[in-house]
Design a protein around this motif. Structure first.
Motif, PDB file in Angstrom:
ATOM      1  N   ALA A  39       0.558  -1.107   0.312  1.00 17.37           N
ATOM      2  CA  ALA A  39      -0.182   0.056   0.236  1.00 17.37           C
ATOM      3  C   ALA A  39       0.407   0.949  -0.246  1.00 17.37           C
ATOM      4  O   ALA A  39       1.606   1.920   1.104  1.00 17.37           O
ATOM      5  CB  ALA A  39      -1.036   0.260   1.319  1.00 17.37           C
ATOM      6  N   GLU A  40       0.914   2.029  -1.197  1.00  8.60           N
ATOM      7  CA  GLU A  40       1.852   3.028  -1.185  1.00  8.60           C
ATOM      8  C   GLU A  40       1.729   4.301  -0.598  1.00  8.60           C
ATOM      9  O   GLU A  40       2.949   5.382  -0.562  1.00  8.60           O
ATOM     10  CB  GLU A  40       2.026   3.561  -2.513  1.00  8.60           C
ATOM     11  CG  GLU A  40       2.158   2.118  -4.321  1.00  8.60           C
ATOM     12  CD  GLU A  40       2.779   2.614  -5.397  1.00  8.60           C
ATOM     13  OE1 GLU A  40       2.254   3.559  -5.194  1.00  8.60           O
ATOM     14  OE2 GLU A  40       3.148   1.880  -5.150  1.00  8.60           O
ATOM     15  N   ARG A  41       0.398   4.559   0.034  1.00  8.85           N
ATOM     16  CA  ARG A  41       0.116   5.583   0.451  1.00  8.85           C
ATOM     17  C   ARG A  41       0.761   6.085   2.256  1.00  8.85           C
ATOM     18  O   ARG A  41       0.263   5.101   3.098  1.00  8.85           O
ATOM     19  CB  ARG A  41      -1.211   5.616   0.828  1.00  8.85           C
ATOM     20  CG  ARG A  41      -1.676   7.025   1.751  1.00  8.85           C
ATOM     21  CD  ARG A  41      -3.310   6.692   1.534  1.00  8.85           C
ATOM     22  NE  ARG A  41      -4.215   6.237   2.597  1.00  8.85           N
ATOM     23  CZ  ARG A  41      -4.926   5.543   2.418  1.00  8.85           C
ATOM     24  NH1 ARG A  41      -6.134   6.669   1.903  1.00  8.85           N
ATOM     25  NH2 ARG A  41      -5.591   5.342   2.920  1.00  8.85           N
ATOM     26  N   PHE A  42       1.563   7.064   2.218  1.00  8.91           N
ATOM     27  CA  PHE A  42       2.091   6.819   3.690  1.00  8.91           C
ATOM     28  C   PHE A  42       3.156   8.751   3.477  1.00  8.91           C
ATOM     29  O   PHE A  42       3.346   9.060   2.565  1.00  8.91           O
ATOM     30  CB  PHE A  42       3.407   6.259   3.828  1.00  8.91           C
ATOM     31  CG  PHE A  42       4.316   5.813   5.219  1.00  8.91           C
ATOM     32  CD1 PHE A  42       3.836   6.124   6.300  1.00  8.91           C
ATOM     33  CD2 PHE A  42       5.457   6.605   4.893  1.00  8.91           C
ATOM     34  CE1 PHE A  42       4.670   6.036   6.901  1.00  8.91           C
ATOM     35  CE2 PHE A  42       6.205   7.234   6.063  1.00  8.91           C
ATOM     36  CZ  PHE A  42       5.560   6.574   7.356  1.00  8.91           C
ATOM     37  N   ARG A  43       2.598   9.408   4.428  1.00  5.87           N
ATOM     38  CA  ARG A  43       2.962  10.678   4.502  1.00  5.87           C
ATOM     39  C   ARG A  43       3.728  11.072   5.907  1.00  5.87           C
ATOM     40  O   ARG A  43       2.787  10.578   6.689  1.00  5.87           O
ATOM     41  CB  ARG A  43       2.160  11.240   4.127  1.00  5.87           C
ATOM     42  CG  ARG A  43       1.051  11.284   2.811  1.00  5.87           C
ATOM     43  CD  ARG A  43      -0.674  12.707   2.735  1.00  5.87           C
ATOM     44  NE  ARG A  43      -1.250  12.566   3.686  1.00  5.87           N
ATOM     45  CZ  ARG A  43      -1.453  13.182   4.509  1.00  5.87           C
ATOM     46  NH1 ARG A  43      -0.320  14.129   4.476  1.00  5.87           N
ATOM     47  NH2 ARG A  43      -2.253  13.599   5.106  1.00  5.87           N
ATOM     48  N   ILE A  44       4.368  11.565   5.916  1.00  4.75           N
ATOM     49  CA  ILE A  44       5.244  12.833   7.586  1.00  4.75           C
ATOM     50  C   ILE A  44       4.438  13.990   7.487  1.00  4.75           C
ATOM     51  O   ILE A  44       4.502  14.595   6.280  1.00  4.75           O
ATOM     52  CB  ILE A  44       6.082  11.993   7.519  1.00  4.75           C
ATOM     53  CG1 ILE A  44       7.028  12.825   6.477  1.00  4.75           C
ATOM     54  CG2 ILE A  44       6.503  10.591   7.202  1.00  4.75           C
ATOM     55  CD1 ILE A  44       8.435  13.012   6.864  1.00  4.75           C
ATOM     56  N   SER A  45       4.819  14.046   8.422  1.00  4.01           N
ATOM     57  CA  SER A  45       4.574  15.744   8.823  1.00  4.01           C
ATOM     58  C   SER A  45       5.759  16.756   8.453  1.00  4.01           C
ATOM     59  O   SER A  45       6.733  16.844   9.239  1.00  4.01           O
ATOM     60  CB  SER A  45       4.490  16.559  10.595  1.00  4.01           C
ATOM     61  OG  SER A  45       4.087  17.740  10.718  1.00  4.01           O
ATOM     62  N   LYS A  46       5.935  16.810   7.257  1.00  6.38           N
ATOM     63  CA  LYS A  46       7.230  17.547   6.535  1.00  6.38           C
ATOM     64  C   LYS A  46       7.269  19.127   7.447  1.00  6.38           C
ATOM     65  O   LYS A  46       8.840  18.657   7.474  1.00  6.38           O
ATOM     66  CB  LYS A  46       7.592  17.700   4.879  1.00  6.38           C
ATOM     67  CG  LYS A  46       7.265  16.260   4.059  1.00  6.38           C
ATOM     68  CD  LYS A  46       7.721  16.740   3.311  1.00  6.38           C
ATOM     69  CE  LYS A  46       8.016  15.546   2.137  1.00  6.38           C
ATOM     70  NZ  LYS A  46       7.969  15.253   0.858  1.00  6.38           N
ATOM     71  N   ALA A  47       6.986  19.599   7.300  1.00  4.50           N
ATOM     72  CA  ALA A  47       7.532  21.100   7.443  1.00  4.50           C
ATOM     73  C   ALA A  47       6.904  20.899   9.170  1.00  4.50           C
ATOM     74  O   ALA A  47       7.143  21.974   9.828  1.00  4.50           O
ATOM     75  CB  ALA A  47       6.039  21.655   6.946  1.00  4.50           C
TER      76      ALA A  47
END
Length: 382
Positions: free
Chosen positions: A66-74
């Motif tokens: 499952a390719e969906r993965f997000r981090i809080s970059k800012a």
């Protein structure tokens, strides 16, 4: 990160966060660590780090199917809250989904057979294997959930007040700040039943066996309410003194003497996070990508300096109240709502050298206790 994220960047991120968490574990067990003397604190924090490490292992495996993965970059540099919710949701039906996937040995056999017959890589089978590995870890349940219920890890008696007191901890992943939070509290209990049961001649009743750790607050009459309170009052936006005061007001029988909160993060990774351009620019120069990171954390503490006695009258009564100490001589402590706070930074040796050579180290680490990770050891007091 999203479905189109570069896998190399994802691997770099996961490698960096794994190194950072491992380094923090080394720090907690370091004799020079200020927490080493408080083994109960270090042990508790280690348990939550293990949960966080398991969560990152899950997210890493999840990318395989499952390719969906997000981090809080800012902001925090940690995964966004949605990823934490997805883990918790998958935990509920992990065993059912595992039963529908062939065993690992069978999948390996199919993959080998597919390669021999088709002369190409079996991507669908690889996805199934990644999902199985992911679900096996999730199914154990030892991940960092959105909220981790309180646990009592120590019971003793205050000889001055003749009350039992509990050391309780719980955890939360804050959805607004995307930061892992760990709480520890020392709470006295003046409930008549608990005092009568646990206290004998100013000491803990040796005839009462308490199988620590105990899930929830030790007081069974208040345990469920305390769980609800912790769940509703663990947000990062609430200062420690606000939480301690609310606990003091909501539970007349409980007397919070100390509340600690560890705020883990922000976490900085070269080429991925964007919340400090100076740090990002310097980390980009680090030769080894696995060493191009910086982990910070804040340890906050509020304690009671006195207990205002309660009043009992014919027509009304007032319960006792804690008077919490806020260090107003320190503007930052007053802003945070704490008696005391410490800011820490953990950085690999090569990254520290790059920061130092750039001339930015003094500014970046101002106000921080800096710890250098080198060859599996942590050197503090730099």
């Amino acid at each position: 990160m999203n479905g189109d994220a570069d896998l190399a960047a994802a691997e770099r991120y996961f490698g960096a966060i794994r190194a950072a968490l491992d380094g923090l574990e080394v720090f907690l067990n370091n004799q020079d660590s200020p927490l080493y003397k408080h083994d109960l604190v270090a042990q508790t924090l280690s348990e939550y780090l293990q949960r966080l490490d398991a969560s990152f292992e899950c997210w890493r495996n999840r990318l395989g199917f499952a390719e969906r993965f997000r981090i809080s970059k800012a902001e925090s540099g940690f995964p966004v809250f949605q990823n934490v919710l997805e883990l918790e949701n998958d935990k509920k039906d992990a065993s059912v989904r595992l039963a529908a996937i062939p065993p690992a040995d069978a999948l390996r056999g199919e993959m080998a057979d597919f390669i021999l017959r088709n002369r190409e890589f079996p991507r669908d089978l690889q996805r199934s294997m990644a999902e199985r590995v992911y679900l096996e870890v999730v199914d154990k349940g030892e991940i960092f959930s959105p909220f981790l219920l309180p646990t009592t890890i120590r019971v003793s008696v205050n000889p001055k007040t003749m009350r039992p007191f509990y050391v309780v901890h719980w955890g939360a992943f804050d959805g607004a700040s995307n930061l892992p939070l760990i709480y520890m509290a020392i709470i006295e209990d003046s409930s008549e039943d608990m005092v009568e049961t646990l206290v004998v001649e100013g000491k803990l009743n040796s005839k009462v066996r308490i199988p620590l750790p105990v899930g929830g607050l030790l007081n069974p009459d208040l345990a469920r309410r305390f769980d609800d309170f912790a769940a509703k009052n663990s947000a990062y936006s609430l200062s420690p003194v606000t939480i301690a005061t609310a606990l003091d007001q909501d539970f007349p029988e409980l007397h919070p003497k100390q509340l600690r909160r560890l705020v883990l993060g922000p976490f900085y990774t070269a080429g991925i996070t964007e919340h400090n351009q100076k740090v990002a620019d310097v980390l980009e120069r680090v030769r080894k990508p696995e060493d191009a990171w910086l982990l910070t954390w804040t340890l906050q503490e509020v304690f009671s300096k006195a207990e205002k006695p309660g009043k009992r009258g014919l027509w009304s009564s007032e319960p006792s109240r804690e008077e919490f100490h806020i260090n107003t001589d320190d503007l930052e402590a007053a802003r945070q709502g704490v008696s005391h706070y410490e800011q820490h930074a953990l950085v690999p040796h090569e990254a520290y050298q790059a920061l130092y050579a750039s001339g930015e180290a003094a500014g970046i680490f101002k106000g921080f206790q800096t710890h250098i990770l080198s060859n599996g050891q942590v050197v503090s007091g730099i």
